[in-house]
Motif scaffolding. Structure first.
Motif, PDB file in Angstrom:
ATOM      1  N   LYS A 192      75.353  85.851 132.199  1.00  0.00           N
ATOM      2  CA  LYS A 192      75.058  85.039 133.410  1.00  0.00           C
ATOM      3  C   LYS A 192      73.692  84.443 133.146  1.00  0.00           C
ATOM      4  CE  LYS A 192      77.876  87.988 136.332  1.00  0.00           C
ATOM      5  NZ  LYS A 192      77.746  89.097 137.517  1.00  0.00           N
ATOM      6  N   GLU A 193      73.006  84.734 132.708  1.00  0.00           N
ATOM      7  CA  GLU A 193      71.503  84.308 132.594  1.00  0.00           C
ATOM      8  C   GLU A 193      71.582  83.244 131.332  1.00  0.00           C
ATOM      9  OE1 GLU A 193      68.857  87.302 131.201  1.00  0.00           O
ATOM     10  OE2 GLU A 193      68.979  88.490 133.534  1.00  0.00           O
ATOM     11  N   ILE A 194      72.475  83.084 130.384  1.00  0.00           N
ATOM     12  CA  ILE A 194      72.799  82.321 129.253  1.00  0.00           C
ATOM     13  C   ILE A 194      73.303  80.923 129.894  1.00  0.00           C
ATOM     14  CG2 ILE A 194      73.894  81.954 127.364  1.00  0.00           C
ATOM     15  CD1 ILE A 194      73.247  84.677 126.393  1.00  0.00           C
ATOM     16  N   VAL A 195      73.991  81.110 130.814  1.00  0.00           N
ATOM     17  CA  VAL A 195      74.791  79.857 131.560  1.00  0.00           C
ATOM     18  C   VAL A 195      73.741  78.834 131.804  1.00  0.00           C
ATOM     19  CG1 VAL A 195      76.247  79.178 133.283  1.00  0.00           C
ATOM     20  CG2 VAL A 195      76.844  81.279 132.188  1.00  0.00           C
ATOM     21  N   PRO A 196      72.870  78.928 132.648  1.00  0.00           N
ATOM     22  CA  PRO A 196      71.965  77.745 133.041  1.00  0.00           C
ATOM     23  C   PRO A 196      71.215  77.175 131.782  1.00  0.00           C
ATOM     24  CG  PRO A 196      70.890  79.811 133.696  1.00  0.00           C
ATOM     25  CD  PRO A 196      72.493  80.142 133.219  1.00  0.00           C
TER      26      PRO A 196
END
Length: 294
Positions: free
Chosen positions: A243-247
């Motif tokens: 989830k943190e990698i998406v942005p």
């Protein structure tokens, strides 16, 4: 009127203790049915009140009838004396003894005497008969009115009794249903501690088995990082990192069209400049043609 005392006693029924009412009702029913068995009825307060009122009314009517009978007996004595007096008049004054009357005369005389006794007149004069007839008609009208009132009151009492019996039947059904529900709940409540004890014992057994399995795995050199708990923790951490990698991926995607190094960037810049010059020349020619046409 004769029935007034009965109504007063029925109005005072609420002041009589229930035990006394039940005793008087039982005595009255025994008197009414005699040697016959008394019909079964619901022994509750409302039914006893209604039967007590009926008993009071019945006893009041019996007392009234007793008084009427006593009065009629007194009148009978008076009429007998009046008959003797008439016979004396017929025999002594008119010299016409009753034995010498014709059959019709005797019949008419009996009719006059019986009518006087029935109408309760003081003598056999026409005025007495007219007054007595008017009085009897008035009494008849009054008795009919009272009778209608009593019938209506009796009808209301019977309706109340029927309603009370129906209500009692419904209450008995509700009580039975409630008792059954309470019994079921009590059974469930009695089984709950046993079920809870079974669950606690099962949990304790599973804890013991888990501890034994962990001890056995540790003895065999099992890596704790491969346990279910560790794998679940790693999976949660992986989801959080994804989830943190998406942005960050969205930011990197903006730079995908750029050249990989500076020389390529210069070449691309020259190509863009050349394309821009070509477009500028085309625009100038188009502008000149437009000016010429004007």
């Amino acid at each position: 009127m004769p029935g007034g005392g009965g109504n007063l006693e029925m109005a005072e029924a609420d002041t009589v203790p229930i035990e006394e009412m039940m005793e008087r009702v039982t005595t009255w029913l025994k008197k009414v049915f005699g040697n016959k068995p008394i019909p079964q009825y619901q022994m509750n307060e409302q039914a006893v009140n209604i039967l007590f009122e009926l008993a009071e009314y019945n006893e009041a009517r019996v007392r009234d009838l007793s008084l009427v009978i006593e009065g009629l007996k007194e009148l009978s004595k008076e009429y007998e004396a009046e008959a003797k007096h008439l016979k004396r008049i017929l025999s002594e004054v008119l010299d016409l003894p009753s034995q010498k009357l014709s059959g019709k005369g005797t019949m008419y005389l009996d009719v006059v005497v019986n009518s006087a006794m029935t109408l309760e007149t003081k003598d056999t004069s026409l005025a007495s008969f007219i007054c007595a007839i008017n009085e009897k008609m008035s009494e008849l009208y009054t008795l009919e009115s009272e009778n209608k009132g009593m019938e209506l009151e009796l009808k209301n009492l019977m309706e109340k009794l029927t309603t009370a019996l129906n209500l009692e039947t419904q209450l008995e059904k509700d009580l039975k249903r409630t008792q059954e529900l309470i019994k079921v709940k009590n059974n469930r409540a009695s089984n709950r501690p046993r079920d809870l004890e079974f669950v606690n014992a099962k949990c304790q057994e599973l804890r013991s088995r888990i501890e034994a399995a962990e001890t056995e795995l540790a003895a065999t050199g099992f890596d704790a990082s491969l346990s279910h708990r560790s794998l679940v923790s790693l999976a949660e951490k992986l989801n959080r990192l994804q989830k943190e990698i998406v942005p960050l991926k969205k930011k990197v995607d903006k730079y995908h069209d750029l050249p990989a190094n500076i020389p390529l960037a210069k070449v691309k810049l020259e190509a863009v400049r050349h394309e821009l010059n070509c477009l500028d020349e085309k625009f100038s020619k188009a502008l000149e043609e437009l000016t010429y046409d004007i």
